[in-house]
Design a protein around this motif. Structure first.
Motif, mmCIF file in Angstrom:
data_model
loop_
_atom_site.group_PDB
_atom_site.id
_atom_site.type_symbol
_atom_site.label_atom_id
_atom_site.label_comp_id
_atom_site.label_asym_id
_atom_site.label_seq_id
_atom_site.Cartn_x
_atom_site.Cartn_y
_atom_site.Cartn_z
ATOM 1 N N GLN A 18 0.857 -1.174 0.000
ATOM 2 C CA GLN A 18 0.000 0.000 0.000
ATOM 3 C C GLN A 18 0.900 1.232 0.000
ATOM 4 O O GLN A 18 1.770 1.368 0.864
ATOM 5 N N ARG A 19 0.684 2.102 -0.979
ATOM 6 C CA ARG A 19 1.503 3.307 -1.116
ATOM 7 C C ARG A 19 0.636 4.518 -0.812
ATOM 8 O O ARG A 19 -0.452 4.670 -1.371
ATOM 9 N N ARG A 20 1.148 5.378 0.063
ATOM 10 C CA ARG A 20 0.436 6.608 0.412
ATOM 11 C C ARG A 20 1.338 7.790 0.084
ATOM 12 O O ARG A 20 2.447 7.884 0.590
ATOM 13 N N ASP A 21 0.842 8.700 -0.750
ATOM 14 C CA ASP A 21 1.574 9.921 -1.098
ATOM 15 C C ASP A 21 0.998 11.051 -0.254
ATOM 16 O O ASP A 21 -0.133 11.460 -0.447
ATOM 17 N N TYR A 22 1.785 11.561 0.687
ATOM 18 C CA TYR A 22 1.332 12.664 1.523
ATOM 19 C C TYR A 22 1.673 14.012 0.885
ATOM 20 O O TYR A 22 0.941 14.975 1.056
ATOM 21 N N SER A 23 2.785 14.049 0.173
ATOM 22 C CA SER A 23 3.207 15.245 -0.552
ATOM 23 C C SER A 23 4.272 14.780 -1.544
ATOM 24 O O SER A 23 4.688 13.622 -1.504
ATOM 25 N N PRO A 24 4.744 15.664 -2.428
ATOM 26 C CA PRO A 24 5.808 15.236 -3.350
ATOM 27 C C PRO A 24 7.099 14.820 -2.638
ATOM 28 O O PRO A 24 7.920 14.110 -3.198
ATOM 29 N N SER A 25 7.253 15.235 -1.386
ATOM 30 C CA SER A 25 8.485 14.919 -0.660
ATOM 31 C C SER A 25 8.268 13.938 0.495
ATOM 32 O O SER A 25 9.161 13.740 1.306
ATOM 33 N N CYS A 26 7.102 13.321 0.557
ATOM 34 C CA CYS A 26 6.800 12.404 1.665
ATOM 35 C C CYS A 26 5.921 11.254 1.164
ATOM 36 O O CYS A 26 4.819 11.479 0.659
ATOM 37 N N ARG A 27 6.429 10.031 1.311
ATOM 38 C CA ARG A 27 5.681 8.839 0.904
ATOM 39 C C ARG A 27 5.816 7.759 1.964
ATOM 40 O O ARG A 27 6.824 7.666 2.649
ATOM 41 N N GLU A 28 4.784 6.932 2.019
ATOM 42 C CA GLU A 28 4.784 5.810 2.955
ATOM 43 C C GLU A 28 4.418 4.540 2.203
ATOM 44 O O GLU A 28 3.501 4.533 1.385
ATOM 45 N N PHE A 29 5.147 3.466 2.499
ATOM 46 C CA PHE A 29 4.888 2.161 1.904
ATOM 47 C C PHE A 29 4.596 1.173 3.027
ATOM 48 O O PHE A 29 5.409 1.021 3.937
ATOM 49 N N SER A 173 10.346 5.080 -6.206
ATOM 50 C CA SER A 173 9.722 6.145 -5.440
ATOM 51 C C SER A 173 10.704 6.773 -4.459
ATOM 52 O O SER A 173 10.741 8.000 -4.296
ATOM 53 N N CYS A 174 11.513 5.948 -3.811
ATOM 54 C CA CYS A 174 12.535 6.466 -2.891
ATOM 55 C C CYS A 174 13.549 7.321 -3.637
ATOM 56 O O CYS A 174 13.978 8.373 -3.137
ATOM 57 N N GLN A 175 13.939 6.900 -4.842
ATOM 58 C CA GLN A 175 14.903 7.672 -5.629
ATOM 59 C C GLN A 175 14.320 9.017 -6.052
ATOM 60 O O GLN A 175 15.041 10.016 -6.104
ATOM 61 N N GLU A 176 13.021 9.062 -6.341
ATOM 62 C CA GLU A 176 12.374 10.336 -6.670
ATOM 63 C C GLU A 176 12.475 11.306 -5.495
ATOM 64 O O GLU A 176 12.796 12.481 -5.678
ATOM 65 N N ILE A 177 12.213 10.807 -4.303
ATOM 66 C CA ILE A 177 12.258 11.666 -3.117
ATOM 67 C C ILE A 177 13.700 12.084 -2.812
ATOM 68 O O ILE A 177 13.955 13.241 -2.467
ATOM 69 N N LEU A 178 14.637 11.158 -2.941
ATOM 70 C CA LEU A 178 16.043 11.513 -2.708
ATOM 71 C C LEU A 178 16.524 12.540 -3.722
ATOM 72 O O LEU A 178 17.280 13.462 -3.382
ATOM 73 N N ALA A 179 16.095 12.414 -4.971
ATOM 74 C CA ALA A 179 16.464 13.396 -5.998
ATOM 75 C C ALA A 179 15.834 14.754 -5.679
ATOM 76 O O ALA A 179 16.478 15.799 -5.846
ATOM 77 N N HIS A 180 14.581 14.727 -5.218
ATOM 78 C CA HIS A 180 13.898 15.966 -4.832
ATOM 79 C C HIS A 180 14.623 16.619 -3.663
ATOM 80 O O HIS A 180 14.795 17.834 -3.628
ATOM 81 N N GLN A 181 15.095 15.808 -2.723
ATOM 82 C CA GLN A 181 15.813 16.325 -1.552
ATOM 83 C C GLN A 181 17.142 16.947 -1.963
ATOM 84 O O GLN A 181 17.537 17.976 -1.438
ATOM 85 N N LYS A 182 17.833 16.333 -2.911
ATOM 86 C CA LYS A 182 19.138 16.845 -3.357
ATOM 87 C C LYS A 182 18.979 18.171 -4.093
ATOM 88 O O LYS A 182 19.847 19.045 -4.023
ATOM 89 N N THR A 183 17.882 18.338 -4.841
ATOM 90 C CA THR A 183 17.682 19.590 -5.581
ATOM 91 C C THR A 183 17.201 20.725 -4.680
ATOM 92 O O THR A 183 17.488 21.878 -4.964
ATOM 93 N N THR A 184 16.496 20.405 -3.595
ATOM 94 C CA THR A 184 15.976 21.463 -2.726
ATOM 95 C C THR A 184 16.907 21.817 -1.581
ATOM 96 O O THR A 184 16.799 22.894 -1.015
ATOM 97 N N SER A 185 17.822 20.915 -1.225
ATOM 98 C CA SER A 185 18.737 21.194 -0.107
ATOM 99 C C SER A 185 19.878 22.105 -0.581
ATOM 100 O O SER A 185 20.368 21.961 -1.696
ATOM 101 N N PRO A 186 20.303 23.027 0.281
ATOM 102 C CA PRO A 186 21.421 23.896 -0.113
ATOM 103 C C PRO A 186 22.730 23.124 -0.142
ATOM 104 O O PRO A 186 22.979 22.258 0.668
#
Length: 188
Positions: A18-29, A173-186
């Motif tokens: 079961q996959r839950r998308d809470y936001s583009p930067s937060c997911r639960e499996f 899905s984890c790689q999407e979030i990690l990529a999002h984190q790398k682009t948004t983090s200073p």
């Protein structure tokens, strides 16, 4: 968005992801294993009690029957509280970290949290298990001494042991979030 496709484990047992998308930067499996089968529980209990009754007829000692009942009940409680995991959950939040939770059949929960600053990557690894190659998802932790090194490998979904098709879905899905984190983090 909630998806609940059916997958299988390495032994062919059914798993529900079961996959839950809470936001583009937060997911639960949530990976759910089958519940304890009443048929197998009854078979084990009957086997133990019939063996105890057979010993009772030979020895004519009622302590054997009492011990069999006591051992069966203690064994079942121990199995439900320490062994049988009904659900494993992976929650990934790009700015905070990764949380892994295992829910046992007795209701007990074990939670592990890894800060995102310690996470180097999430990968699918392979291992030899029972004369076959299996795949598992793991989190690579950064080595605090050497920036390019890995200090620890933390496996995910240890109890469920899902097959590769399930792991690929979680991995992407984890790689999407990690990529999002790398682009948004200073950058340091």
């Amino acid at each position: 968005m909630e998806d609940e496709p059916s997958f299988s484990d390495i032994c062919g047992g059914r798993l529900a992801l079961q996959r839950r998308d809470y936001s583009p930067s937060c997911r639960e499996f949530c990976l759910s294993c089958p519940r304890l089968s009443l048929r197998s529980l009854t078979a084990v209990t009957c086997t133990v009690w019939l063996a105890a009754y057979g010993l009772f007829t030979l020895c004519e000692n009622s302590m054997i029957l009492s011990a069999a009942i006591f051992i069966t009940l203690l064994g079942l409680l121990g199995y439900l509280h320490f062994v049988k995991i009904d659900q494993e959950t992976l929650l990934i939040i790009d700015s905070l970290g990764i949380q892994m939770t295992s829910s046992y059949a007795s209701g007990k929960e074990c939670t592990t949290f890894i800060e995102m600053g310690k996470v180097k990557d999430v990968v699918i690894n392979e291992a030899v298990y029972m004369q076959k190659v299996i795949y598992y998802l793991c989190i690579l932790l950064k080595d605090p001494v050497e920036p390019n090194g890995i200090s620890q490998v933390v496996p995910v979904f240890q109890s469920a042991k899902p097959r590769l098709d399930c792991l690929i879905e979680v991995y992407r899905s984890c790689q999407e979030i990690l990529a999002h984190q790398k682009t948004t983090s200073p950058s340091p």
